[in-house]
Write a protein that holds these residues in place. Structure first.
Motif, short mmCIF file in Angstrom:
data_model
loop_
_atom_site.label_atom_id
_atom_site.label_comp_id
_atom_site.label_asym_id
_atom_site.label_seq_id
_atom_site.Cartn_x
_atom_site.Cartn_y
_atom_site.Cartn_z
N THR A 604 -36.41 -35.93 0.13
CA THR A 604 -37.25 -34.96 0.83
C THR A 604 -36.93 -33.56 0.33
O THR A 604 -35.77 -33.18 0.21
CB THR A 604 -37.00 -35.02 2.35
N TYR A 605 -38.00 -32.80 0.05
CA TYR A 605 -37.87 -31.43 -0.45
C TYR A 605 -38.74 -30.52 0.41
O TYR A 605 -39.95 -30.75 0.52
CB TYR A 605 -38.31 -31.35 -1.92
N VAL A 606 -38.14 -29.49 1.00
CA VAL A 606 -38.85 -28.61 1.93
C VAL A 606 -38.72 -27.18 1.43
O VAL A 606 -37.65 -26.75 0.98
CB VAL A 606 -38.28 -28.73 3.35
N ILE A 607 -39.81 -26.41 1.52
CA ILE A 607 -39.81 -25.00 1.13
C ILE A 607 -40.82 -24.25 2.00
O ILE A 607 -41.82 -24.82 2.44
CB ILE A 607 -40.17 -24.84 -0.37
N SER A 608 -40.54 -23.00 2.25
CA SER A 608 -41.52 -22.09 2.84
C SER A 608 -42.21 -21.36 1.70
O SER A 608 -41.56 -20.90 0.76
CB SER A 608 -40.84 -21.08 3.77
N GLU A 609 -43.52 -21.24 1.79
CA GLU A 609 -44.24 -20.63 0.68
C GLU A 609 -43.88 -19.16 0.48
O GLU A 609 -44.15 -18.59 -0.58
CB GLU A 609 -45.75 -20.79 0.86
N SER A 610 -43.22 -18.54 1.48
CA SER A 610 -42.87 -17.12 1.37
C SER A 610 -41.37 -16.84 1.46
O SER A 610 -40.96 -15.69 1.34
CB SER A 610 -43.59 -16.32 2.46
N ASP A 611 -40.53 -17.88 1.67
CA ASP A 611 -39.10 -17.64 1.88
C ASP A 611 -38.28 -18.56 0.98
O ASP A 611 -38.13 -19.75 1.26
CB ASP A 611 -38.74 -17.88 3.34
N PRO A 612 -37.68 -18.03 -0.09
CA PRO A 612 -36.88 -18.89 -0.99
C PRO A 612 -35.62 -19.42 -0.33
O PRO A 612 -35.08 -20.44 -0.79
CB PRO A 612 -36.55 -17.95 -2.15
N LEU A 613 -35.14 -18.77 0.73
CA LEU A 613 -33.92 -19.24 1.39
C LEU A 613 -34.19 -20.41 2.34
O LEU A 613 -33.25 -20.96 2.92
CB LEU A 613 -33.25 -18.08 2.14
N ALA A 614 -35.46 -20.79 2.47
CA ALA A 614 -35.80 -21.98 3.28
C ALA A 614 -35.69 -23.27 2.47
O ALA A 614 -35.89 -24.36 3.01
CB ALA A 614 -37.21 -21.85 3.84
N ALA A 615 -35.34 -23.18 1.19
CA ALA A 615 -35.24 -24.37 0.34
C ALA A 615 -34.23 -25.35 0.91
O ALA A 615 -33.12 -24.98 1.28
CB ALA A 615 -34.85 -23.96 -1.07
N HIS A 616 -34.63 -26.61 0.96
CA HIS A 616 -33.80 -27.65 1.57
C HIS A 616 -34.11 -28.98 0.90
O HIS A 616 -35.28 -29.38 0.80
CB HIS A 616 -34.08 -27.74 3.07
#
Length: 678
Positions: A604-616
């Motif tokens: 599973t790969y999660v990202i916010s389209e506007s926040d690089p620190l949300a990468a998980h």
């Protein structure tokens, strides 16, 4: 595919223990031809458990080689499968020294003629190259498939100096599950559980080491044969596929090794042996090709008219133009041969970003801003295509919309490229860190966009992969980097597109600032390795029909509840994107000896389209091995995660192992690892 059941030689098979100098014994299976004469020996050496995980693949080739007069040997690395000893890091000094000892032991058998060859794909191809660089005297030739000469910049860890989120984590998590699997009591005997618990006590997740070394330091130089190609004395047949991430190694090996003992072969394939018939094809008679190689270097008879050195130095498949798709049973194309590399038929031809190419993106003071949303890359496809239905990149139109694109006019004629394209860019960046991702696409008249190849540069690695040079905010610099190698033909009437982005998730872990940059089209170019076709050359390159020995009678039960291979979920309100991937390495299968092997994994790969620190990133594995006839039932469950803040990677790994209902091992690792280059 032709299944061969009759061979020049009858064969025998036996399981043995190979003794090492320190007393450790490695589990091995040997297929031998029935003959009174000493024979050459072939070795495949890797950690993936010959008694189960690779057994179906092993059955396709080891008996085939034995039937043609070779002793073919499959050995499990120390601490894996049913081999004794403790597991170590990938390709560590102990593993390679053990491999040298195995080569020497095989050469000394009374049924051996003293000449040994090594072959393998991926891990087995890596250590074949690396052991060849240690030059044990009996090792005369290798066949290395889908392997890398550079462990830092052409492996699963880093790309262009950037952290590979997609496989840096996924493969570390996979190996955590793999190394935690128990020995099999059918082969290891009553002491299997003691072996298992002793191993588990030594386990440390690979991700810790890999993230501790974020530049190309001595850790990565170890085992990277590109440090000294001259150390390799064995003859090398290097094989790759244009849809495998390691294919550039083939181009470097044929460039740097002596032409009288190297040949290269690159087809349209994924991360698979070229005879297996997995997409994309066409498959070839690869075992027959390798037999010619072995006969040339391991036998006393002169090669005669079938000498593989009579082939061109590099044989490559050039794919014709094709529409975008996530799987191709076969790609249209043709085989070409080049007598040298770099090839006299290839010219690196620049296309200016503001001349031959152009963009509709508005510029500011002559600069074009590139500020990609963080989920750019969601349609990148799988880093390691294995021939599954969703592996390859789909239509790139959405990705192109998240990038800045430079397009040619419709082509007047066919353009053929072979090799590594290069981009030269003049950039202004307002942050100390950032990434440049370049994708080369072919755009059809209907607007569909097919990915041809791509490349990445971590801007802090622009002056070398062994250092971190922060960008002076607001400064302008020129950067140059290569894209991955490819053989491709652009069709008349289509457009060549260079798409530039500042993000590429989940392939590339975003920089803390998530910064974009601006590019000066007047000072940039796309340099294409254009190849002039040679009349009639394709008529001289031919391969036999794929052929294998009789397959292992493994049963794969139907799974009506099987999840999709690849799913993208967008939360419109939250602005988050989640990619779920089932890698489908094998699933559930039942072996002829009664072993029931269950395997389930989800990435599973999660990202916010506007926040690089949300990468998980997260990887969950379950492996279960059962032998109902003896009441054996063991299981492994692992959970691995990486998150980040502005200064650190935050990792968590958990392993639980059971013998029946009895928990024999449970451990959680949590680490904060500084973001030095990532």
């Amino acid at each position: 595919m032709r299944i061969r059941t009759e061979f020049p030689y009858g064969t025998t098979v036996e399981d043995v223990r190979v003794p090492l100098p320190d007393g450790t014994r490695l589990f091995a299976r040997i297929w031998r031809p029935v003959t009174d004469r000493p024979v050459p020996v072939l070795l495949e050496y890797l950690p993936y458990r010959l008694s189960d995980w690779t057994a179906p693949r092993d059955s396709q080739r080891h008996p085939w080689y034995a039937g043609h007069g070779y002793a073919s040997v499959r050995v499990d690395v120390r601490g894996h499968g049913n081999s004794e000893g403790m597991p170590g890091d990938e390709y560590d000094a102990t593993e390679l020294a053990d491999g040298v000892a195995v080569v020497n032991w095989l050469a000394e058998r009374d049924w051996s003629n003293g000449r040994v060859g090594m072959f393998g794909i991926s891990w087995g191809g890596f250590n074949a190259l690396q052991i060849a660089a240690l030059a044990p005297e009996p090792l005369k030739a290798i066949v290395t498939v889908c392997s890398a000469d550079d462990r830092y910049d052409n492996d699963v860890h880093y790309m262009g100096g950037a952290v590979l989120a997609v496989d840096m984590h996924a493969w570390a998590a996979t190996m955590l599950a793999f190394v935690s699997r128990p020995p099999d009591p059918k082969f290891a005997g009553e002491g299997w559980r003691a072996m298992w618990t002793e191993r588990l006590a030594q386990v440390d997740p690979f991700i810790h080491t890999w993230l501790d070394h974020q530049t190309r330091d001595d850790y990565w130089r170890h085992g990277s044969v590109c440090e000294d190609y001259g150390a390799i004395q064995a003859a090398v047949l290097a094989v790759g596929g244009w849809h495998d991430p390691y294919r550039d190694t083939v181009l470097r090996l044929v460039e740097h090794l002596p032409a009288d003992r190297v040949r290269g072969l690159v087809g349209p394939w994924s991360h698979q042996y070229p005879d297996r018939g997995l997409p994309p094809g066409p498959a070839i008679g690869f075992l027959q090709e390798t037999l010619r190689w072995w006969d040339r270097w391991l036998r006393d008879d002169p090669p005669g008219a079938d000498d593989p050195l009579a082939e061109p130095l590099l044989r490559s498949y050039i794919s014709e133009s094709h529409p975008p798709a996530t799987v191709y049973p076969e790609l249209p194309g043709r085989w070409v041969g080049d007598p040298r590399w770099p090839s006299p038929h290839v010219t690196l031809t620049p296309l200016g970003l503001d001349a031959e190419l152009g963009t509709d993106t508005p510029d500011l003071d002559g600069l074009v801003p590139v500020r990609s949303p963080q989920h750019t890359g969601i349609d990148a496809g799988r880093f390691f295509p294995f021939g599954n239905d969703s592996d390859l990149p789909p239509d790139q139109r959405e990705e192109d919309g998240r990038s800045v694109c430079f397009d040619s006019a419709p082509l007047d004629g066919r353009i053929e490229i072979l090799g590594r394209p290069r981009v030269r860019l003049r950039l202004r960046c307002d942050a100390p860190r950032g990434h440049v991702i370049a994708r080369l696409c072919e755009v059809a008249p209907d607007g569909s966009s097919t990915l041809v190849t791509r490349g990445v540069l971590n801007l802090t690695a622009r002056n070398g992969r062994d250092r971190v040079d922060l960008w002076e905010p607001g400064a302008t610099e020129d950067v140059t980097f290569e894209l991955n190698g490819v053989g491709h033909a652009f069709a008349p009437g289509h457009r060549i597109r260079l798409a530039l982005s500042s993000a590429y998730w989940p392939w590339i872990w975003p920089s803390p600032e998530g910064a974009g940059w601006s590019v000066d089209p007047a000072a940039g170019s796309l340099d294409l390795p254009m190849r002039d076709p040679v009349p009639g050359e394709s008529d001289t390159i031919a391969f036999e029909e794929p052929e294998q020995s009789e397959p292992l009678a493994v049963v794969f039960p139907d799974d009506p509840g099987q999840r999709p291979e690849r799913v993208v979920v967008r939360d419109v309100a939250a602005g988050t994107w989640r990619l779920e991937v089932d890698p489908r390495y094998g699933g559930t299968r039942v072996y002829p000896d009664g072993l029931e092997f269950t395997e389930d994994a989800l990435e599973t790969y999660v990202i916010s389209e506007s926040d690089p620190l949300a990468a998980h990133t997260r990887s969950d594995w379950t492996v279960r091995l059962r032998r109902p006839d003896i009441g054996w039932d063991a299981s492994v469950e692992t959970h691995s995660e990486i998150r980040c803040d502005a200064t650190h990677f935050l990792t968590r790994n958990e392993v639980t192992c059971r013998d029946g209902d009895d928990v024999v091992f449970h451990r959680v690792w949590e680490r904060r690892i500084p973001r030095t280059a990532g």
